[in-house]
Design an enzyme around this catalytic site. Structure first.
Site, PDB file in Angstrom:
ATOM      1  N   GLU A   1       9.083   0.740  -3.443  1.00 42.28           N
ATOM      2  CA  GLU A   1       8.122  -0.379  -3.388  1.00 42.28           C
ATOM      3  C   GLU A   1       8.770  -1.631  -3.973  1.00 42.28           C
ATOM      4  OE1 GLU A   1       4.086   0.275  -4.691  1.00 42.28           O
ATOM      5  OE2 GLU A   1       4.235   2.424  -4.394  1.00 42.28           O
TER       6      GLU A   1
ATOM      7  N   HIS B   1       0.852  -1.190   0.000  1.00 42.40           N
ATOM      8  CA  HIS B   1       0.000   0.000   0.000  1.00 42.40           C
ATOM      9  C   HIS B   1       0.887   1.240   0.000  1.00 42.40           C
ATOM     10  CE1 HIS B   1      -3.585   2.340   0.650  1.00 42.40           C
ATOM     11  NE2 HIS B   1      -2.952   3.014   1.596  1.00 42.40           N
TER      12      HIS B   1
HETATM   13  C1  GAR Z   1       1.538   0.708  -6.538  1.00 51.73           C
HETATM   14  O1  GAR Z   1       1.970   1.993  -6.255  1.00 51.73           O
HETATM   15  C2  GAR Z   1       0.869   0.088  -5.307  1.00 51.73           C
HETATM   16  O2  GAR Z   1       1.458   0.482  -4.105  1.00 51.73           O
HETATM   17  C3  GAR Z   1      -0.529   0.647  -5.434  1.00 51.73           C
HETATM   18  O3  GAR Z   1      -0.823   0.600  -6.807  1.00 51.73           O
HETATM   19  C4  GAR Z   1       0.394   0.719  -7.560  1.00 51.73           C
HETATM   20  C5  GAR Z   1       0.456  -0.443  -8.525  1.00 51.73           C
HETATM   21  O4  GAR Z   1       1.508  -0.298  -9.431  1.00 51.73           O
HETATM   22  N1  GAR Z   1      -1.446  -0.116  -4.666  1.00 51.73           N
HETATM   23  C6  GAR Z   1      -2.553   0.380  -4.118  1.00 51.73           C
HETATM   24  O5  GAR Z   1      -2.869   1.546  -4.222  1.00 51.73           O
HETATM   25  C7  GAR Z   1      -3.379  -0.616  -3.352  1.00 51.73           C
HETATM   26  N2  GAR Z   1      -4.407   0.043  -2.612  1.00 51.73           N
HETATM   27  P1  GAR Z   1       2.049  -1.551 -10.252  1.00 51.73           P
HETATM   28  O6  GAR Z   1       0.835  -2.170 -10.974  1.00 51.73           O
HETATM   29  O7  GAR Z   1       3.009  -0.947 -11.220  1.00 51.73           O
HETATM   30  O8  GAR Z   1       2.685  -2.508  -9.289  1.00 51.73           O
END
Ligand code: GAR
Length: 198
Positions: free
Chosen positions: A175, A110
């Site tokens: 992340e 998150h």
């Molecule tokens: C990431 O920033 C993740 O932390 C967020 O969505 C993005 C996905 O990117 N997650 C949330 O907001 C969950 N509530 P990605 O598809 O490139 O991994």
């Protein structure tokens, strides 16, 4: 024994790629399935390129029937027999009935320093609050949204001039470092939080 990991995505899947690419060599886990709730999720092709089985269950035809969608999700997961499920940018809210089935085995990333800013628009909310620090959290998934035991956090400082976009862009590489580090530990049965600082 090597742990089997299923990864659930909704979009581009950059966190999924970081997880998949980390599971090599002496890593205690291997990816067995990438599952998306959107057949057009960009991450599906990236998973296929990496030789990972993929599956899409479009949530749209289910409408308000969350139980029906989750039943289909459960069926696909049971076929893949994962030991661990990683939610990686999976943007559907899961019901307590579903999370209970996988409690202790399901992780989520998150983009906030939980318990701050559960839900959406986390970068904008950190800016609006005048925070000087921001970050991301990997936690175990429980019935309550973006709750559950924290398994790791990475922090960045907020500078004057930052926008939601600059924060998101600065956070994403963290992340990609945090989630694989947590997964490696978790797959070894170690729930000690991983704390990264930029
Ligand atoms: C990431 O920033 C993740 O932390 C967020 O969505 C993005 C996905 O990117 N997650 C949330 O907001 C969950 N509530 P990605 O598809 O490139 O991994």
């Amino acid at each position: 024994m090597t742990k089997r990991v299923a990864i659930l995505i909704s979009g581009g899947g950059s966190n999924m790629v970081a997880l998949v690419d980390s599971m090599t060599g002496d890593h205690p886990a291997r990816p067995v399935l990438v599952l998306a709730n959107d057949p057009h999720a960009g991450g599906l092709a990236k998973a296929r390129e990496r030789g990972i089985p993929t599956h899409a269950i479009d949530h749209k035809p289910f409408g308000k029937d969350r139980a029906g969608f989750e039943e289909a999700l459960q069926k696909a997961l049971e076929t893949a027999e994962p030991d661990i499920i990683c939610l990686a940018g999976f943007m559907r809210i899961l019901t307590p009935a579903f999370t209970a089935k996988w409690e202790g085995r399901m992780l989520n990333i998150h983009p906030s320093l939980l318990p701050k800013y559960k839900g959406l628009h986390t970068h904008a909310r950190a800016l609006e609050a005048g925070d000087t620090a921001h970050g991301c959290t990997v936690h175990e998934v429980t019935a309550a949204l973006d709750d559950g035991p924290i398994l790791g956090q990475a922090r960045i400082s907020i500078s004057a001039g930052d926008t939601a976009e600059t924060l998101a862009a600065r956070l994403l590489p963290l992340e990609h470092a945090l989630y694989p580090a947590v997964l490696r530990r978790f797959a070894q049965g170690d729930r000690t939080p991983v704390m990264l600082k930029n």
